[in-house]
Design a protein around this motif. Structure first.
Motif, PDB file in Angstrom:
ATOM      1  N   ASP A 164     -16.858  71.368  52.284  1.00 12.27           N
ATOM      2  CA  ASP A 164     -16.116  71.172  53.536  1.00 12.27           C
ATOM      3  C   ASP A 164     -15.098  70.041  53.442  1.00 12.27           C
ATOM      4  OD1 ASP A 164     -16.930  73.014  55.690  1.00 12.27           O
ATOM      5  OD2 ASP A 164     -18.954  72.281  55.248  1.00 12.27           O
ATOM      6  N   VAL A 165     -14.054  70.187  54.253  1.00 12.02           N
ATOM      7  CA  VAL A 165     -13.045  69.126  54.395  1.00 12.02           C
ATOM      8  C   VAL A 165     -13.168  68.597  55.820  1.00 12.02           C
ATOM      9  CG1 VAL A 165     -10.575  68.600  54.371  1.00 12.02           C
ATOM     10  CG2 VAL A 165     -11.526  70.235  52.720  1.00 12.02           C
ATOM     11  N   PHE A 166     -13.468  67.319  55.911  1.00 12.32           N
ATOM     12  CA  PHE A 166     -13.848  66.732  57.203  1.00 12.32           C
ATOM     13  C   PHE A 166     -12.786  65.757  57.704  1.00 12.32           C
ATOM     14  CE2 PHE A 166     -16.608  63.184  59.131  1.00 12.32           C
ATOM     15  CZ  PHE A 166     -16.490  63.692  60.411  1.00 12.32           C
ATOM     16  N   GLN A 167     -12.164  66.100  58.828  1.00 12.20           N
ATOM     17  CA  GLN A 167     -11.135  65.238  59.432  1.00 12.20           C
ATOM     18  C   GLN A 167     -11.758  64.465  60.588  1.00 12.20           C
ATOM     19  OE1 GLN A 167      -7.406  67.223  59.431  1.00 12.20           O
ATOM     20  NE2 GLN A 167      -6.640  66.105  61.195  1.00 12.20           N
ATOM     21  N   ASN A 168     -11.866  63.152  60.406  1.00 12.39           N
ATOM     22  CA  ASN A 168     -12.563  62.315  61.393  1.00 12.39           C
ATOM     23  C   ASN A 168     -11.554  61.795  62.424  1.00 12.39           C
ATOM     24  OD1 ASN A 168     -14.717  61.031  62.543  1.00 12.39           O
ATOM     25  ND2 ASN A 168     -14.792  59.352  61.058  1.00 12.39           N
ATOM     26  N   MET A 169     -11.373  62.585  63.509  1.00 10.46           N
ATOM     27  CA  MET A 169     -10.305  62.299  64.489  1.00 10.46           C
ATOM     28  C   MET A 169     -10.793  61.344  65.587  1.00 10.46           C
ATOM     29  SD  MET A 169      -8.502  66.002  64.937  1.00 10.46           S
ATOM     30  CE  MET A 169      -9.733  66.737  65.986  1.00 10.46           C
ATOM     31  N   ILE A 170     -11.444  60.270  65.175  1.00  9.03           N
ATOM     32  CA  ILE A 170     -11.980  59.331  66.154  1.00  9.03           C
ATOM     33  C   ILE A 170     -11.543  57.931  65.738  1.00  9.03           C
ATOM     34  CG2 ILE A 170     -14.225  58.724  65.113  1.00  9.03           C
ATOM     35  CD1 ILE A 170     -14.671  60.143  68.395  1.00  9.03           C
ATOM     36  N   THR A 171     -11.555  57.002  66.705  1.00  6.01           N
ATOM     37  CA  THR A 171     -11.099  55.640  66.437  1.00  6.01           C
ATOM     38  C   THR A 171     -11.902  54.977  65.317  1.00  6.01           C
ATOM     39  OG1 THR A 171     -10.822  55.582  68.824  1.00  6.01           O
ATOM     40  CG2 THR A 171     -10.506  53.503  67.646  1.00  6.01           C
ATOM     41  N   VAL A 213     -14.164  68.921  62.095  1.00  2.74           N
ATOM     42  CA  VAL A 213     -13.552  67.752  62.741  1.00  2.74           C
ATOM     43  C   VAL A 213     -14.584  67.027  63.599  1.00  2.74           C
ATOM     44  CG1 VAL A 213     -11.165  68.621  62.804  1.00  2.74           C
ATOM     45  CG2 VAL A 213     -12.726  69.176  64.692  1.00  2.74           C
ATOM     46  N   HIS A 214     -14.287  65.769  63.877  1.00  5.23           N
ATOM     47  CA  HIS A 214     -15.114  64.982  64.796  1.00  5.23           C
ATOM     48  C   HIS A 214     -14.171  64.340  65.799  1.00  5.23           C
ATOM     49  CE1 HIS A 214     -17.195  60.857  65.520  1.00  5.23           C
ATOM     50  NE2 HIS A 214     -17.630  61.726  66.409  1.00  5.23           N
ATOM     51  N   ALA A 215     -14.488  64.466  67.088  1.00  5.78           N
ATOM     52  CA  ALA A 215     -13.623  63.900  68.129  1.00  5.78           C
ATOM     53  C   ALA A 215     -14.403  63.823  69.436  1.00  5.78           C
ATOM     54  CB  ALA A 215     -12.388  64.783  68.327  1.00  5.78           C
ATOM     55  N   THR A 216     -13.795  63.214  70.444  1.00 10.87           N
ATOM     56  CA  THR A 216     -14.397  63.306  71.778  1.00 10.87           C
ATOM     57  C   THR A 216     -14.118  64.727  72.286  1.00 10.87           C
ATOM     58  OG1 THR A 216     -12.366  62.598  72.866  1.00 10.87           O
ATOM     59  CG2 THR A 216     -13.940  60.861  72.271  1.00 10.87           C
ATOM     60  N   PRO A 217     -14.946  65.253  73.176  1.00 10.25           N
ATOM     61  CA  PRO A 217     -14.660  66.583  73.722  1.00 10.25           C
ATOM     62  C   PRO A 217     -13.296  66.639  74.413  1.00 10.25           C
ATOM     63  CG  PRO A 217     -16.596  65.583  74.794  1.00 10.25           C
ATOM     64  CD  PRO A 217     -16.237  64.728  73.637  1.00 10.25           C
ATOM     65  N   ALA A 257     -16.969  71.543  64.911  1.00  6.19           N
ATOM     66  CA  ALA A 257     -16.594  70.210  65.394  1.00  6.19           C
ATOM     67  C   ALA A 257     -17.835  69.470  65.844  1.00  6.19           C
ATOM     68  CB  ALA A 257     -15.616  70.331  66.559  1.00  6.19           C
ATOM     69  N   PHE A 258     -17.832  68.159  65.642  1.00  6.51           N
ATOM     70  CA  PHE A 258     -18.851  67.287  66.228  1.00  6.51           C
ATOM     71  C   PHE A 258     -18.172  66.630  67.421  1.00  6.51           C
ATOM     72  CE2 PHE A 258     -19.352  66.637  61.477  1.00  6.51           C
ATOM     73  CZ  PHE A 258     -20.154  67.762  61.324  1.00  6.51           C
ATOM     74  N   ALA A 259     -18.802  66.731  68.582  1.00  6.43           N
ATOM     75  CA  ALA A 259     -18.184  66.161  69.782  1.00  6.43           C
ATOM     76  C   ALA A 259     -19.164  65.232  70.457  1.00  6.43           C
ATOM     77  CB  ALA A 259     -17.756  67.280  70.730  1.00  6.43           C
ATOM     78  N   GLY A 260     -18.716  64.012  70.732  1.00 11.15           N
ATOM     79  CA  GLY A 260     -19.602  63.051  71.389  1.00 11.15           C
ATOM     80  C   GLY A 260     -18.831  61.872  71.913  1.00 11.15           C
ATOM     81  N   GLU A 264     -15.378  75.964  72.215  1.00  7.08           N
ATOM     82  CA  GLU A 264     -15.752  76.931  71.165  1.00  7.08           C
ATOM     83  C   GLU A 264     -14.897  78.193  71.240  1.00  7.08           C
ATOM     84  OE1 GLU A 264     -20.093  77.367  71.454  1.00  7.08           O
ATOM     85  OE2 GLU A 264     -20.216  75.947  69.774  1.00  7.08           O
ATOM     86  N   THR A 265     -14.674  78.666  72.479  1.00  2.36           N
ATOM     87  CA  THR A 265     -13.896  79.893  72.637  1.00  2.36           C
ATOM     88  C   THR A 265     -12.422  79.655  72.313  1.00  2.36           C
ATOM     89  OG1 THR A 265     -15.397  80.384  74.432  1.00  2.36           O
ATOM     90  CG2 THR A 265     -13.451  81.786  74.265  1.00  2.36           C
ATOM     91  N   LEU A 266     -11.874  78.563  72.884  1.00  2.00           N
ATOM     92  CA  LEU A 266     -10.442  78.320  72.700  1.00  2.00           C
ATOM     93  C   LEU A 266     -10.091  78.057  71.242  1.00  2.00           C
ATOM     94  CD1 LEU A 266      -9.721  76.062  75.803  1.00  2.00           C
ATOM     95  CD2 LEU A 266      -8.839  78.363  75.397  1.00  2.00           C
ATOM     96  N   LEU A 267     -10.935  77.311  70.546  1.00  2.00           N
ATOM     97  CA  LEU A 267     -10.597  76.952  69.161  1.00  2.00           C
ATOM     98  C   LEU A 267     -11.282  77.855  68.134  1.00  2.00           C
ATOM     99  CD1 LEU A 267     -10.621  73.027  69.198  1.00  2.00           C
ATOM    100  CD2 LEU A 267      -8.666  74.485  68.705  1.00  2.00           C
ATOM    101  N   ALA A 268     -12.146  78.743  68.624  1.00  2.00           N
ATOM    102  CA  ALA A 268     -12.916  79.628  67.737  1.00  2.00           C
ATOM    103  C   ALA A 268     -13.672  78.832  66.670  1.00  2.00           C
ATOM    104  CB  ALA A 268     -12.009  80.676  67.091  1.00  2.00           C
ATOM    105  N   ILE A 269     -14.491  77.874  67.137  1.00  2.00           N
ATOM    106  CA  ILE A 269     -15.303  77.050  66.229  1.00  2.00           C
ATOM    107  C   ILE A 269     -16.681  76.845  66.846  1.00  2.00           C
ATOM    108  CG2 ILE A 269     -13.456  75.698  65.138  1.00  2.00           C
ATOM    109  CD1 ILE A 269     -13.984  73.530  67.231  1.00  2.00           C
ATOM    110  N   ASP A 270     -17.607  76.269  66.071  1.00  2.00           N
ATOM    111  CA  ASP A 270     -18.905  75.838  66.607  1.00  2.00           C
ATOM    112  C   ASP A 270     -18.812  74.374  66.971  1.00  2.00           C
ATOM    113  OD1 ASP A 270     -20.813  78.010  66.458  1.00  2.00           O
ATOM    114  OD2 ASP A 270     -20.462  77.962  64.289  1.00  2.00           O
ATOM    115  N   VAL A 271     -19.328  74.008  68.153  1.00  2.00           N
ATOM    116  CA  VAL A 271     -19.284  72.605  68.578  1.00  2.00           C
ATOM    117  C   VAL A 271     -20.703  72.055  68.669  1.00  2.00           C
ATOM    118  CG1 VAL A 271     -18.655  71.040  70.463  1.00  2.00           C
ATOM    119  CG2 VAL A 271     -17.112  72.895  69.820  1.00  2.00           C
ATOM    120  N   TYR A 272     -20.928  70.917  68.020  1.00  2.03           N
ATOM    121  CA  TYR A 272     -22.254  70.284  68.030  1.00  2.03           C
ATOM    122  C   TYR A 272     -22.199  68.946  68.750  1.00  2.03           C
ATOM    123  CZ  TYR A 272     -23.410  73.815  64.599  1.00  2.03           C
ATOM    124  OH  TYR A 272     -23.619  75.012  63.972  1.00  2.03           O
ATOM    125  N   ASN A 273     -23.179  68.725  69.603  1.00  7.70           N
ATOM    126  CA  ASN A 273     -23.228  67.494  70.389  1.00  7.70           C
ATOM    127  C   ASN A 273     -23.783  66.343  69.544  1.00  7.70           C
ATOM    128  OD1 ASN A 273     -23.220  65.674  72.477  1.00  7.70           O
ATOM    129  ND2 ASN A 273     -24.505  66.890  73.863  1.00  7.70           N
TER     130      ASN A 273
END
Ligand code: AMP
Ligand code: ZN
Length: 437
Positions: free
Chosen positions: A130-137, A181-185, A210-213, A226-235
């Motif tokens: 996997d290629v992981f883009q950490n889109m968080i501060t 990816v990881h980001a806030t929801p 995506a990891f969202a938290g 999940e629907t809009l981006l066609a991905i799985d989102v994990y809390n």
């Protein structure tokens, strides 16, 4: 479905063994804590003089609670339990002003923290391909480096893109074939809106999950992303006082967040009486950190409201599952993932003599992101038609607030006596964001 485990033995440890392990770790944590000035005093008052005074897991209830206030009072080193030269990193709670809550890590602490994050990431099905883009501060906030180290431990290629700048995020996604990816929801929704706006084709992206938290969100919001981006989102749930991310995380069943009980002891209490609640009920989450020697924290009042699912998870993990956080027991606001107390804003605006007595904090949605507006009445001596000094004051308030709370607010100035005055307790905060949690 087949499930993969980062540490199968520990993640599926039978409850009795898990509890025996926790008791062992709790004793160690009490031992660490007794090296800090704060706990020496606190635990002595509770009749705990050494780790040997903890005989069963139930003895945790003899330990007094620790609050954010205690942590601030102990600033800077009141909670440090190892020699300073053994500390390799510090983090601080996001968005706090004046006295932050600072957490120190030893080398071993970082590696334990990293393994909890790696375990969480791996539980969602990630692999080294996997290629992981950490889109968080990145920075003092734990979400950046916490996920960064966890992602590297899993063996993924980590892109430390940080938060914001959607155009750059899309370019990175396309250039390197980002899969996770990881980001806030809120940022994920913002990214999706920008994708449409800028005509970025989903077909050119390889996103899978995506990891969202970092902020509360509902099941509906998860489904929407999940629907809009066609991905799985994990809390993903965590807090700086308990290292940061890697406290509780969803597995592929996506039905509650496994709280890693070999690293943390959770309790759910009635927020008013602080008495334990029966299994399954909603109350305040209390957490004891079992995995950090440099800054041990026992029975921390998170102020987060949640409860546990009582039935086992089909993934086979024995660590209990936390329900989505539904709110807080204090007035802390979370704005685009940054924590903020109304008192921090008050401190800034009330220190300016041109500002009158009444003010209002408004939080609303601007597209997918949160927007903060601070409305303040000016002093009677200020003339509203004299725009130059007014604009200068506005800019001064905005800059000072931005410097202190790391959020760029809108500032509005109002004539003295023009903001609504509530009869009873002053209502200073209007949170207009939809409550769909
Ligand atoms: P910080 O210490 O800055 O990392 O902030 C931690 C706080 O963010 C927690 O105590 C929660 O209030 C909030 N938070 C973090 N993750 C989540 C999540 N997945 N859902 C709801 N709230 C969260
Ligand atoms: Zn599970």
């Amino acid at each position: 479905m087949t499930y993969q485990y980062w540490n199968q033995k520990m993640e599926t440890l039978p409850r009795a063994e898990l509890e025996a392990y926790q008791l062992d770790r709790l004793r160690a944590a009490v031992g660490w804590s007794l090296r800090t000035p704060f706990y020496q005093e606190r635990l002595k008052q509770a009749g705990i003089r050494s780790e040997a005074d903890i005989k069963t897991l139930a003895d945790i209830r003899r330990i007094p609670f620790t609050t954010k206030h205690d942590l601030r009072n102990g600033f800077p080193y009141g909670f440090l339990s190892i020699p300073k030269e053994e500390v390799v990193r510090l983090h601080a709670s996001s968005g706090t002003t004046g006295t932050p809550t600072t957490i120190y890590f030893s080398k071993d602490d970082i590696s334990r923290w990293t393994s909890f994050v790696a375990r969480s990431i791996y539980a969602t099905g990630c692999a080294k391909t996997d290629v992981f883009q950490n889109m968080i501060t990145y920075g003092l906030f734990t979400g950046g480096l916490g996920f960064h180290y966890g992602g590297e431990a899993v063996g993924m290629m980590v892109i430390p893109s940080g938060a914001g700048n959607t155009a750059r995020q899309f370019k990175l996604m396309q250039d390197f074939g980002t899969t996770v990816v990881h980001a806030t929801p809120s940022f994920l929704l913002h990214v999706e809106a920008k994708m449409r706006e800028e005509g970025v084709s989903r077909g050119n992206l390889r996103l899978k999950r995506a990891f969202a938290g970092a902020e509360p969100y509902s099941e509906d919001t998860r489904k929407r992303i999940e629907t809009l981006l066609a991905i799985d989102v994990y809390n993903s749930y965590g807090l700086s006082e308990m290292n940061g991310p890697g406290v509780a995380f969803e597995c592929q069943c996506k039905n509650g967040l496994h709280l890693w009980e070999d690293g943390f002891i959770p309790e759910i209490v009635d927020p008013d009486t602080l008495e334990p609640l029966p299994d399954g009920e909603t109350g305040e989450l209390i957490l004891t950190c079992l995995c950090r020697e440099a800054t041990p924290i026992l029975r921390y009042r998170t102020r987060d409201l949640s409860g546990f699912y009582t039935e086992p998870c089909s993934c086979g993990r024995t660590h209990r599952r936390l329900r989505r956080i539904t709110g807080r027991t204090d007035d802390m606001l979370i704005i685009n993932g940054v924590n903020l107390f109304p008192s921090q804003i008050e401190e800034v605006i009330m220190s300016m003599k041109e500002v009158g007595n009444n003010y209002l904090i408004v939080v609303e949605k601007d597209g997918a992101m949160d927007r903060l507006t601070v409305k303040a009445e000016v002093n009677q001596s200020i003339f509203m038609d004299d725009t130059r000094p007014l604009n200068a004051l506005k800019e001064r308030i905005r800059k000072t607030l931005q410097g202190m709370i790391t959020i760029n607010p809108r500032v509005e100035l109002h004539e003295s006596g023009s903001l609504p005055v509530s009869e009873g307790k002053a209502k200073r905060v209007q949170d207009k964001r939809p409550k769909d949690v």
